[in-house]
Design a protein around this motif. Structure first.
Motif, PDB file in Angstrom:
ATOM      1  N   UNK A 159      -9.930  10.532  -1.443  1.00 19.52           N
ATOM      2  CA  UNK A 159      -9.437  10.310  -0.079  1.00 19.52           C
ATOM      3  C   UNK A 159      -9.683   8.873   0.391  1.00 19.52           C
ATOM      4  N   UNK A 160      -8.707   8.315   1.078  1.00 15.51           N
ATOM      5  CA  UNK A 160      -8.819   6.952   1.601  1.00 15.51           C
ATOM      6  C   UNK A 160      -8.225   6.917   3.000  1.00 15.51           C
ATOM      7  N   UNK A 196      -6.717  12.263   2.858  1.00 20.79           N
ATOM      8  CA  UNK A 196      -6.227  13.525   2.276  1.00 20.79           C
ATOM      9  C   UNK A 196      -6.766  13.729   0.861  1.00 20.79           C
ATOM     10  N   UNK A 197      -7.091  14.973   0.531  1.00 24.21           N
ATOM     11  CA  UNK A 197      -7.581  15.315  -0.811  1.00 24.21           C
ATOM     12  C   UNK A 197      -6.468  15.397  -1.847  1.00 24.21           C
ATOM     13  N   UNK A 198      -5.209  15.359  -1.405  1.00 22.88           N
ATOM     14  CA  UNK A 198      -4.079  15.515  -2.316  1.00 22.88           C
ATOM     15  C   UNK A 198      -3.266  14.228  -2.486  1.00 22.88           C
ATOM     16  N   UNK A 199      -3.843  13.082  -2.083  1.00 22.83           N
ATOM     17  CA  UNK A 199      -3.061  11.842  -2.045  1.00 22.83           C
ATOM     18  C   UNK A 199      -3.774  10.688  -2.752  1.00 22.83           C
ATOM     19  N   UNK A 211       0.859  -1.188   0.000  1.00 24.67           N
ATOM     20  CA  UNK A 211       0.000   0.000   0.000  1.00 24.67           C
ATOM     21  C   UNK A 211       0.894   1.236   0.000  1.00 24.67           C
ATOM     22  N   UNK A 212       0.667   2.127  -0.946  1.00 23.40           N
ATOM     23  CA  UNK A 212       1.477   3.336  -1.084  1.00 23.40           C
ATOM     24  C   UNK A 212       0.551   4.548  -1.130  1.00 23.40           C
ATOM     25  N   UNK A 213       0.925   5.612  -0.446  1.00 21.90           N
ATOM     26  CA  UNK A 213       0.192   6.872  -0.466  1.00 21.90           C
ATOM     27  C   UNK A 213       1.060   7.879  -1.200  1.00 21.90           C
ATOM     28  N   UNK A 214       0.617   8.274  -2.389  1.00 21.60           N
ATOM     29  CA  UNK A 214       1.390   9.160  -3.260  1.00 21.60           C
ATOM     30  C   UNK A 214       0.775  10.556  -3.168  1.00 21.60           C
ATOM     31  N   UNK A 215       1.503  11.448  -2.518  1.00 20.15           N
ATOM     32  CA  UNK A 215       1.010  12.813  -2.303  1.00 20.15           C
ATOM     33  C   UNK A 215       1.431  13.698  -3.477  1.00 20.15           C
ATOM     34  N   UNK A 216       0.438  14.291  -4.122  1.00 20.87           N
ATOM     35  CA  UNK A 216       0.686  15.154  -5.273  1.00 20.87           C
ATOM     36  C   UNK A 216       1.009  16.574  -4.826  1.00 20.87           C
TER      37      UNK A 216
END
Length: 132
Positions: free
Chosen positions: A98-99, A105-108, A66-71
């Motif tokens: 968002x998850x 987060x709205x940016x991830x 599981x990876x969270x990629x923040x833009x």
């Protein structure tokens, strides 16, 4: 929505990158009346490190596969991300909303990597490309 030419160009680019070739990414998608600049791209390793890229602020790895990629943008809800496995035998899915795994987060983006044979979540590198 990207046309066939754009999709084939991106696929060919990913194949060249896997072979170690350099790639000049287009700033505009081909096709009549289509405007789809690439706003972010990256090569993310299995341990969650950004090997190279642009438009991606950070990557965290809350658990295996599981990876969270923040833009580098405040809201990703109107983007079209694509993620492709670096390694053979891996399947990648990406969610642009968002998850809980990523702090809502709205940016991830939430990226999940699966083993194609066992269908279990597992670590694996991936490429990510985002258009608006």
């Amino acid at each position: 929505m990207p046309g066939t030419t754009t999709t084939l160009a991106l696929a060919a680019g990913a194949a060249m990158l896997a072979g170690g070739a350099a790639l000049a990414l287009p700033t505009q998608a081909a096709g009549p009346g289509v405007k789809a600049p690439i706003t972010a791209y990256a090569n993310v390793t299995a341990n969650g490190r950004i090997k190279w890229g642009w438009g991606i602020g950070s990557v965290t790895k809350p658990s295996a596969g599981i990876y969270c990629v923040r833009a580098n943008r405040a809201d990703i809800s109107k983007t079209f991300p694509e993620a492709t496995a670096v390694n053979y035998g891996r399947v990648v899915s990406i969610i642009a909303e968002p998850h809980k795994d990523c702090g809502n987060r709205n940016d991830t983006y939430r990226v999940t990597v699966y083993n194609a044979d066992t269908r279990k979540v597992t670590d694996g590198g991936f490429y990510i490309t985002v258009v608006p």
